[in-house]
Scaffold this motif. Structure first.
Motif, short mmCIF file in Angstrom:
data_model
loop_
_atom_site.label_atom_id
_atom_site.label_comp_id
_atom_site.label_asym_id
_atom_site.label_seq_id
_atom_site.Cartn_x
_atom_site.Cartn_y
_atom_site.Cartn_z
N THR A 157 108.57 58.05 73.13
CA THR A 157 109.96 57.61 73.00
C THR A 157 110.59 57.30 74.35
OG1 THR A 157 110.73 59.89 72.97
CG2 THR A 157 110.34 58.83 70.84
N GLN A 158 109.96 57.69 75.44
CA GLN A 158 110.48 57.39 76.77
C GLN A 158 110.34 55.90 77.10
OE1 GLN A 158 112.06 59.73 78.62
NE2 GLN A 158 111.69 61.10 76.89
N GLY A 159 109.39 55.24 76.45
CA GLY A 159 109.20 53.80 76.67
C GLY A 159 108.47 53.51 77.97
N GLY A 160 108.20 52.26 78.20
CA GLY A 160 107.56 51.80 79.44
C GLY A 160 106.14 52.33 79.58
N PRO A 161 105.76 52.69 80.82
CA PRO A 161 104.39 53.15 81.06
C PRO A 161 104.09 54.53 80.47
CG PRO A 161 105.64 53.10 83.13
CD PRO A 161 106.52 52.53 82.06
N ALA A 162 105.11 55.25 80.00
CA ALA A 162 104.89 56.56 79.39
C ALA A 162 104.08 56.45 78.10
CB ALA A 162 106.22 57.24 79.12
N VAL A 163 104.08 55.26 77.49
CA VAL A 163 103.31 55.05 76.27
C VAL A 163 101.82 55.24 76.55
CG1 VAL A 163 102.69 53.34 74.51
CG2 VAL A 163 105.05 53.54 75.28
N LEU A 164 101.39 54.88 77.77
CA LEU A 164 99.98 55.07 78.13
C LEU A 164 99.63 56.56 78.22
CD1 LEU A 164 99.56 52.29 80.84
CD2 LEU A 164 98.73 52.29 78.49
N VAL A 165 100.60 57.39 78.61
CA VAL A 165 100.38 58.84 78.67
C VAL A 165 100.39 59.42 77.26
CG1 VAL A 165 101.32 61.01 79.53
CG2 VAL A 165 101.39 58.98 80.97
N ALA A 166 101.20 58.85 76.39
CA ALA A 166 101.31 59.36 75.03
C ALA A 166 100.09 59.02 74.18
CB ALA A 166 102.57 58.81 74.36
N ALA A 167 99.39 57.95 74.53
CA ALA A 167 98.25 57.50 73.72
C ALA A 167 97.19 58.59 73.57
CB ALA A 167 97.67 56.21 74.29
N PRO A 168 96.72 59.27 74.66
CA PRO A 168 95.71 60.31 74.46
C PRO A 168 96.19 61.47 73.59
CG PRO A 168 95.85 59.72 76.78
CD PRO A 168 96.98 59.02 76.07
N LEU A 169 97.48 61.83 73.71
CA LEU A 169 98.02 62.92 72.88
C LEU A 169 98.01 62.54 71.41
CD1 LEU A 169 101.03 64.06 75.09
CD2 LEU A 169 98.90 65.29 74.69
N LEU A 170 98.42 61.32 71.11
CA LEU A 170 98.44 60.87 69.72
C LEU A 170 97.02 60.68 69.18
CD1 LEU A 170 101.42 58.35 69.93
CD2 LEU A 170 101.41 60.64 68.91
N LEU A 171 96.10 60.21 70.01
CA LEU A 171 94.71 60.09 69.58
C LEU A 171 94.09 61.47 69.33
CD1 LEU A 171 93.40 57.16 71.83
CD2 LEU A 171 93.77 57.14 69.36
N GLY A 172 94.44 62.44 70.18
CA GLY A 172 93.96 63.81 69.98
C GLY A 172 94.48 64.40 68.69
N ALA A 173 95.75 64.14 68.38
CA ALA A 173 96.32 64.63 67.14
C ALA A 173 95.63 63.98 65.95
CB ALA A 173 97.83 64.36 67.09
N ALA A 174 95.31 62.70 66.07
CA ALA A 174 94.61 62.01 64.97
C ALA A 174 93.17 62.54 64.82
CB ALA A 174 94.59 60.50 65.24
N ALA A 175 92.55 62.91 65.92
CA ALA A 175 91.19 63.41 65.86
C ALA A 175 91.12 64.79 65.21
CB ALA A 175 90.58 63.47 67.27
N VAL A 176 92.14 65.60 65.44
CA VAL A 176 92.14 66.95 64.85
C VAL A 176 92.33 66.81 63.36
CG1 VAL A 176 93.42 69.12 64.72
CG2 VAL A 176 92.92 68.14 66.92
#
Length: 176
Positions: A157-176
């Motif tokens: 939700t911070q927008g900008g380049p922070a989306v690149l940091v959020a991607a691994p967290l969201l992928l990890g949540a999807a993997a669990v």
């Protein structure tokens, strides 16, 4: 005082050894005299039919505890065959059952509805584990999923380049 049978250290006032349960103060019994030659009158003791021994007697012990005193020794009954064995025995001399089986309890595990566990896991990762009785594993998976999902959403939700940091967290949540 040291036990003459096993060498364990015991209090001076002890009546029996705390290690091997031998009674103190009385000498061991002498070996029995050899039997007279010739077959016994009833055939007991022949090679085909051994004579009954006191260890074969299952009715003289305390049925409530499974223990009995045999001379200077304490014996306990096997839970499988009921024969008495020396207290230091780890397995029954007759059937081989571990003597510790007396203290094992059968786990009370309710049947698991695997369909409901799978459905719950699709909604909340770890929920199926919780339903199946794997509490620690289910809690860890559910907690990991929630934290990664909330962290990923918060960073995204911070927008900008922070989306690149959020991607691994969201992928990890999807993997669990």
């Amino acid at each position: 005082m040291r036990c003459p049978a096993c060498g364990a250290t015991n209090p001076d006032a002890a009546a029996w050894c705390g290690q091997c349960y031998r009674t103190f103060g009385t000498p061991p019994a002498a070996a029995p005299a050899p039997a007279a030659e010739g077959p016994p009158p009833d055939g007991a003791g022949s090679p085909r039919q051994p004579a009954p021994s006191p260890a074969d007697d299952v009715a003289t012990g305390d049925p409530a505890t499974g223990f009995r005193r045999s001379g200077e020794d304490i014996e306990w009954a096997c839970v499988t065959c009921g024969r008495y064995n020396p207290l230091h025995a780890s397995r029954c001399a007759v059937c081989g059952t571990p003597m510790a089986a007396r203290y094992q309890t059968a786990p009370d595990t309710p049947p698991v509805n695997w369909g409901a566990a799978l459905a719950l896991s699709s909604v909340l990762p770890g929920g199926g584990h919780l339903l199946a009785g794997a509490g620690a594993s289910g809690t860890a998976r559910a907690l990991l999923y929630v934290l990664w999902l909330l962290g990923g959403v918060a960073v995204a939700t911070q927008g900008g380049p922070a989306v690149l940091v959020a991607a691994p967290l969201l992928l990890g949540a999807a993997a669990v």
